[in-house]
Design an enzyme around this catalytic site. Structure first.
Site, mmCIF file in Angstrom:
data_model
loop_
_atom_site.group_PDB
_atom_site.id
_atom_site.type_symbol
_atom_site.label_atom_id
_atom_site.label_comp_id
_atom_site.label_asym_id
_atom_site.label_seq_id
_atom_site.Cartn_x
_atom_site.Cartn_y
_atom_site.Cartn_z
ATOM 1 N N LYS A 113 -4.565 -29.527 37.397
ATOM 2 C CA LYS A 113 -3.497 -29.707 38.381
ATOM 3 C C LYS A 113 -2.879 -31.102 38.316
ATOM 4 O O LYS A 113 -1.738 -31.297 38.726
ATOM 5 C CB LYS A 113 -4.009 -29.416 39.798
ATOM 6 C CG LYS A 113 -4.644 -28.040 39.978
ATOM 7 C CD LYS A 113 -3.798 -26.929 39.410
ATOM 8 C CE LYS A 113 -4.352 -25.530 39.561
ATOM 9 N NZ LYS A 113 -5.703 -25.284 39.047
ATOM 10 N N TYR A 155 -12.953 -13.038 42.511
ATOM 11 C CA TYR A 155 -12.631 -14.462 42.454
ATOM 12 C C TYR A 155 -13.711 -15.272 43.181
ATOM 13 O O TYR A 155 -14.065 -14.965 44.320
ATOM 14 C CB TYR A 155 -11.264 -14.724 43.106
ATOM 15 C CG TYR A 155 -10.948 -16.193 43.217
ATOM 16 C CD1 TYR A 155 -10.404 -16.882 42.140
ATOM 17 C CD2 TYR A 155 -11.218 -16.895 44.382
ATOM 18 C CE1 TYR A 155 -10.137 -18.231 42.220
ATOM 19 C CE2 TYR A 155 -10.955 -18.254 44.479
ATOM 20 C CZ TYR A 155 -10.420 -18.923 43.394
ATOM 21 O OH TYR A 155 -10.171 -20.264 43.484
ATOM 22 N N TYR A 179 -13.528 -21.021 37.247
ATOM 23 C CA TYR A 179 -12.450 -20.918 36.257
ATOM 24 C C TYR A 179 -12.960 -21.134 34.821
ATOM 25 O O TYR A 179 -13.063 -20.174 34.041
ATOM 26 C CB TYR A 179 -11.349 -21.939 36.550
ATOM 27 C CG TYR A 179 -10.655 -21.767 37.873
ATOM 28 C CD1 TYR A 179 -9.549 -20.933 37.981
ATOM 29 C CD2 TYR A 179 -11.085 -22.438 39.004
ATOM 30 C CE1 TYR A 179 -8.888 -20.774 39.184
ATOM 31 C CE2 TYR A 179 -10.428 -22.281 40.220
ATOM 32 C CZ TYR A 179 -9.336 -21.459 40.304
ATOM 33 O OH TYR A 179 -8.694 -21.303 41.499
HETATM 34 C C1 LIG Z 1 -6.210 -23.882 38.953
HETATM 35 C C2 LIG Z 1 -7.200 -23.833 37.868
HETATM 36 C C3 LIG Z 1 -7.018 -23.006 36.738
HETATM 37 C C4 LIG Z 1 -5.872 -22.049 36.599
HETATM 38 O O1 LIG Z 1 -4.649 -22.665 36.379
HETATM 39 P P1 LIG Z 1 -3.318 -21.871 36.827
HETATM 40 O O2 LIG Z 1 -2.222 -22.773 36.462
HETATM 41 O O3 LIG Z 1 -3.457 -21.628 38.299
HETATM 42 O O4 LIG Z 1 -3.297 -20.583 36.092
HETATM 43 C C5 LIG Z 1 -7.960 -23.053 35.735
HETATM 44 N N1 LIG Z 1 -9.041 -23.857 35.834
HETATM 45 C C6 LIG Z 1 -9.251 -24.646 36.901
HETATM 46 C C7 LIG Z 1 -10.491 -25.474 36.922
HETATM 47 C C8 LIG Z 1 -8.351 -24.670 37.950
HETATM 48 O O5 LIG Z 1 -8.588 -25.450 39.010
#
Ligand SMILES: *Cc1c(COP(=O)(O)O)cnc(C)c1O
Length: 331
Positions: A49, A260, A286
């Site tokens: 991010k 999720y 993730y």
């Molecule tokens: C938000 C996030 C993602 C996914 O990214 P998007 O742009 O929302 O698809 C992947 N890995 C981590 C650790 C994240 O925080």
């Protein structure tokens, strides 16, 4: 492509490292595995991010905003990085988090507090309504809120990952290294949108494959369409004539597990393997899930032994501490 005209705040330590996973590649008997360390972007424990926020906060400051407002779950990495970006640029931060507040804040939520963000707990179904209410009341108080969508995923946020692809191409060129595949966790789609657009603009010839960590494949290409749409919004921001369609977007499904944020054996095994072979920490939601999917794809023989596969680590390790109960154990 016109990068210079977009306001940008430097929040990330770039370029992030591009590293060969030699021990793990040997252990798995190929393919050649590499990792791009966007968990090391440097802003309050890093993550993907931060690259998006460079442009989103850039726009917020250019518009004279005094508060960043965004939303997510209690363990949102996006909210934690937004809180840090606000602190680093002298803005306030308000977070709309859905779910129940835990007895003690841990992981990302603890960091949100330490970074000075104001947290509001809401029901997920009330998101849009609560966001409107918060914005209206802040404007009435004379403040200037700037709203950042879930995951920082809009055209402007995606530009952060266009830059990331240019950065990768530069690193690969310096190493005279080809990359056949790029694999990573995809959720709100902004990261993949930026990568897909960036691949086109940078002339990256490998396959860009997102692992959906939170969707079932409805067979309707809804997510692929969303990603193409975000990529095209990014192209507009850059005054680029490039246009993507769902055919330019590859997503692999089937790794959603119990849902999720619910960690299972796939994630546990992936986290332990990378930690123990390479000393690199994934996250439970993730990157751990996407890396588990990559290991599964390798075992299925999806990649040739002499191909090079890059796993893009998108961060998230602060959430490990919120999963201590599921992760700890002697095996
Ligand atoms: C938000 C996030 C993602 C996914 O990214 P998007 O742009 O929302 O698809 C992947 N890995 C981590 C650790 C994240 O925080």
């Amino acid at each position: 492509m016109n990068l210079e005209s977009l306001p940008r705040v430097r929040l990330a330590q770039l370029p992030t490292p591009l590293i060969r996973l030699e021990r793990l590649s040997r252990k798995l008997n190929g393919p050649h595995l590499w990792i791009k360390r966007d968990d090391q972007t440097g802003l309050a424990f890093g993550g993907n991010k931060t690259r998006k926020l460079e442009f989103l906060v850039g726009e917020a400051l250019a518009q004279g905003a005094d508060t960043l407002v965004t939303l997510g779950v209690g363990q949102s990495n996006h909210c934690r990085q937004t809180a840090a970006a606000a602190a680093a640029t002298g803005l306030r931060c308000e977070l709309l988090l859905n779910g129940q507040p835990p007895e003690w804040p841990n992981g990302n939520l603890l960091l949100d507090e330490l970074l000075g963000a104001q947290v509001h707990w809401i029901e997920r179904a009330q998101r849009a309504e609560k966001l409107r209410e918060l914005e209206t009341s802040r404007r009435e108080e004379g403040r200037k809120p700037y709203l950042i969508p879930v995951g920082g995923s809009n055209g402007l946020g995606a530009v952060g990952y266009v830059i990331a692809m240019l950065e990768l191409q530069e690193q690969l060129r310096a190493l005279s290294q080809r990359m056949d595949h790029l694999v990573f966790a995809s959720s709100s789609g902004g990261t993949q949108a930026g990568m897909a657009l960036g691949a086109r603009l940078a002339g990256f010839t490998g396959r860009v494959t997102g692992i959906s960590i939170d969707r079932n494949d409805p067979g309707q290409f809804e997510f692929e369409d969303e990603i193409a749409h975000l990529a095209n919004a990014g192209a507009k921001q850059l005054d680029s004539a490039a246009r993507l369609t769902r055919e330019d977007v590859e997503v692999i499904y089937g790794y959603r597990g119990a849902g999720y944020g619910i960690m299972g054996e796939l994630e546990r095994e992936a986290i332990r393997l990378l930690a123990r072979e390479e000393g690199i920490l994934l996250d439970p939601v993730y990157a751990g899930r996407a890396f588990g999917a990559l290991l599964d794809l390798i075992r299925q023989g999806r990649f040739k032994r002499d191909e090079s596969v890059l796993f893009w680590h998108t961060g998230g390790a602060p959430a490990l501490f919120a999963y201590a109960r599921e992760l700890s154990g002697t095996t």
